[in-house]
Design a protein around this motif. Structure first.
Motif, PDB file in Angstrom:
ATOM      1  N   ASN A 105      -9.765   2.354  -2.927  1.00 58.67           N
ATOM      2  CA  ASN A 105      -8.606   2.450  -1.880  1.00 58.67           C
ATOM      3  C   ASN A 105      -9.473   1.744  -0.772  1.00 58.67           C
ATOM      4  O   ASN A 105     -10.547   2.203  -0.578  1.00 58.67           O
ATOM      5  CB  ASN A 105      -8.209   3.833  -1.818  1.00 58.67           C
ATOM      6  N   SER A 106      -8.689   0.969  -0.215  1.00 59.01           N
ATOM      7  CA  SER A 106      -9.429   0.180   1.166  1.00 59.01           C
ATOM      8  C   SER A 106      -8.346  -0.482   1.616  1.00 59.01           C
ATOM      9  O   SER A 106      -7.355  -0.776   1.168  1.00 59.01           O
ATOM     10  CB  SER A 106     -10.502  -0.783   0.587  1.00 59.01           C
TER      11      SER A 106
ATOM     12  N   THR B  94      -3.835  -1.095   5.997  1.00 65.37           N
ATOM     13  CA  THR B  94      -4.817  -0.286   6.166  1.00 65.37           C
ATOM     14  C   THR B  94      -4.974   0.451   4.999  1.00 65.37           C
ATOM     15  O   THR B  94      -6.268   1.037   5.043  1.00 65.37           O
ATOM     16  CB  THR B  94      -4.252   0.999   7.259  1.00 65.37           C
ATOM     17  N   ARG B  95      -4.570   0.423   3.846  1.00 60.84           N
ATOM     18  CA  ARG B  95      -4.830   1.237   2.510  1.00 60.84           C
ATOM     19  C   ARG B  95      -4.226   0.474   1.256  1.00 60.84           C
ATOM     20  O   ARG B  95      -2.803   0.243   1.450  1.00 60.84           O
ATOM     21  CB  ARG B  95      -4.502   2.558   2.575  1.00 60.84           C
TER      22      ARG B  95
END
Length: 530
Positions: free
Chosen positions: A166-167, A146-147
């Motif tokens: 951040n992704s 998720t990050r």
């Protein structure tokens, strides 16, 4: 063999044999565009083409593409950029195990190659690099993270990439770099440009102490302005109709999720339909008026209360112009139905544009910062505008939690990756909107799992707003305006353009049913569907 696959009512996916053919077609269409052609999104072995339906058709686009030369030599960019890497990625040992190499050998091979930026996608500044050692080809992770931190150097299939911010993501992380892949203050903002040559340098060998720079989220505070923000529990976002023409740098359009309500808000106050508005969610937003203004609120019906400077209270309706005087305090309550509502002001908000747009893309982190308490908002002059509109109304009934919403679905481009039972379940299940939904997409859950009939990895390819992507867990994800430009999971269909505004208003706890418009079929250049 070229295949032409429908994506939605205004987009076509061209599937080619390899990356070289994709880049050759891209170069050909950039040099001599087809009539009515709009955005181009290249990927590993596909080229996604958006078109204006009033000027052309999918069949005409397919016929034009079929006539192009796909063996023309590719122009290579002479620019060489270097990227220092600390090989400390959390997947480094797993990559070594998958490839049968030692960790040291993985690092040596990765830093020995010279790569080329084939194309940009997923997020602004995310370049897909080819030319690496074939021994380092590894699959994506089965469960995406998720990050993933900004600066992460990662592998997937035949590609190497660096996450610009951040992704979420599913690539295998082998290291980090302090180099900013995306910097709006740089020209061009993307460090990687298509055609660039890239070398990775092992920081352990140069013995340089560096740290990955954190991205500062500065909030502009100015004493002057028309509206003083008193509270913003869910910070509103500046939005317009989108950021176009930047797909070469991996930048998608973003923009208002309910474009009909957005345009209506501007018409109510006499603005051009494209003027910048605030997109809001939830309740508790309030501001003090410091200059006379005319506002409008449209979209999900929120409660509006005004405490006038003289002490009286007003509760005006949405979709009508509201005159404000200095000293008035405006407070907005959470809507009982729908998700998003829009605040327009006559003349428009004075806000910085980035790459030609004031849209705030929450995934790419491009656009003005969210509006915070303590901030003041400036307005543009309200002169030379049209008269306010008194005839605006919602385009549809806004759903609430527990309601069922039906969305028309264009099947494609990858329904043939799923079992017949999965296709039936897609259309018969009432999919619940989960709390993990946001402007990137609506995460859906249900009893059904959409099973694949093909197990190999799908090379990354372009995606559109409304695409229904199916990750490995079999639960569909409906992409909204801030979706990644490219994705690596098969897209089973896409919501019809005319239902995208409604999709952007479906709240958590509501249910979505997909209604396929017709059976999936490929497009042929001779004007018939296969």
């Amino acid at each position: 063999m070229i295949r032409f696959l429908p994506v939605n009512l205004t987009t076509l996916l061209v599937e080619l044999n390899d990356l070289d053919e994709t880049l050759a077609l891209l170069a050909s269409l950039q040099a001599a565009p087809l009539p009515g052609m709009k955005e181009l999104v290249p990927a590993a072995r596909t080229l996604m083409i958006g078109f204006a339906p009033e000027k052309t058709s999918a069949e005409e686009i397919a016929a034009g593409v079929a006539a192009r030369d796909l063996v023309a030599p590719l122009a290579r960019e002479a620019t060489l950029v270097e990227v220092p890497v600390r090989y400390d990625g959390e997947d480094l040992e797993e990559v070594a195990a998958i490839t049968g190499l030692s960790v040291e050998e993985v690092i040596r091979r990765h830093s020995a190659a010279t790569y080329m930026v084939a194309f940009c996608g997923f997020a602004p500044g995310f370049g897909y690099l080819v030319g690496g050692d074939p021994a380092l080809q590894v699959p994506r992770r089965k469960s995406p993270r998720t990050r993933i931190p900004a600066g992460s150097v990662a592998l997937a299939g035949a590609f190497t990439g660096v996450y610009p911010q951040n992704s979420p993501g599913g690539w295998q992380i082998i290291g980090t770099t302090p180099v900013k892949m995306w910097d709006i203050g740089r020209n061009p903002p993307a460090y990687f440009q298509p055609g660039y040559q890239v070398r990775f340098t092992d920081l352990a060998k140069v013995k340089t102490q560096v740290q990955v720079a954190a991205v500062a989220e500065a909030v502009a505070v100015d004493a002057g302005g028309a509206f003083k923000i008193l509270s913003a529990p869910l910070p509103p976002l500046f939005q317009d109709l989108g950021r176009f023409g930047q797909t070469g740098q991996g930048v998608s359009a973003s923009g208002a999720l309910d474009r009909g309500a957005f345009k209506a808000a501007n018409r109510v106050v006499g603005n051009d339909e494209s003027a910048v508005c605030l997109e809001l969610m939830g309740g508790g937003f309030s501001f003090r008026v410091q200059e006379a203004a005319v506002i409008a609120l449209t979209g999900a019906p929120c409660g509006i209360s005004i405490r006038m400077a003289a002490g009286q209270g007003l509760s005006p309706s949405p979709y009508v112009p509201i005159a404000l005087e200095p000293g008035d305090v405006v407070s907005l309550a959470a809507p009982a139905r729908g998700m998003r509502y829009y605040l327009a002001v006559r003349g428009g908000f004075e806000v910085e544009t980035i790459l030609g747009s004031a849209a705030t893309d929450t995934l790419a982190i491009v656009g003005p910062a969210p509006v915070q308490a303590g901030q003041t908002l400036k307005l543009k002059p309200a002169s030379g505008l049209r008269a306010v509109s008194l005839d605006e109304a919602p385009a549809f009934a806004f759903p609430k939690a527990g309601d069922e919403v039906t969305l028309d679905l264009v099947m494609g481009p990858r329904p043939d990756w799923f079992t017949a039972e999965a296709l039936e379940r897609l259309a018969t299940e009432a999919w619940v909107v989960t709390p993990q939904s946001n402007r990137v997409g609506i995460r859906l859950d249900g009893e059904a799992v959409l099973e694949r009939c093909r197990t190999e990895e799908l090379p990354s390819e372009g995606t559109v707003t409304g695409a229904v992507e199916v990750p490995a867990n079999g639960k569909p994800l409906l992409f909204l305006a801030d979706h990644p430009l490219t994705g690596g999971y098969p897209v089973i269909g896409a919501v019809a353009d005319y239902h995208l505004d409604l999709a952007g208003q479906v709240p958590v706890g509501a249910k979505i049913r997909f209604k396929p418009l017709k059976a999936f079929s490929e497009i042929t250049p001779n004007g018939r569907r296969a």
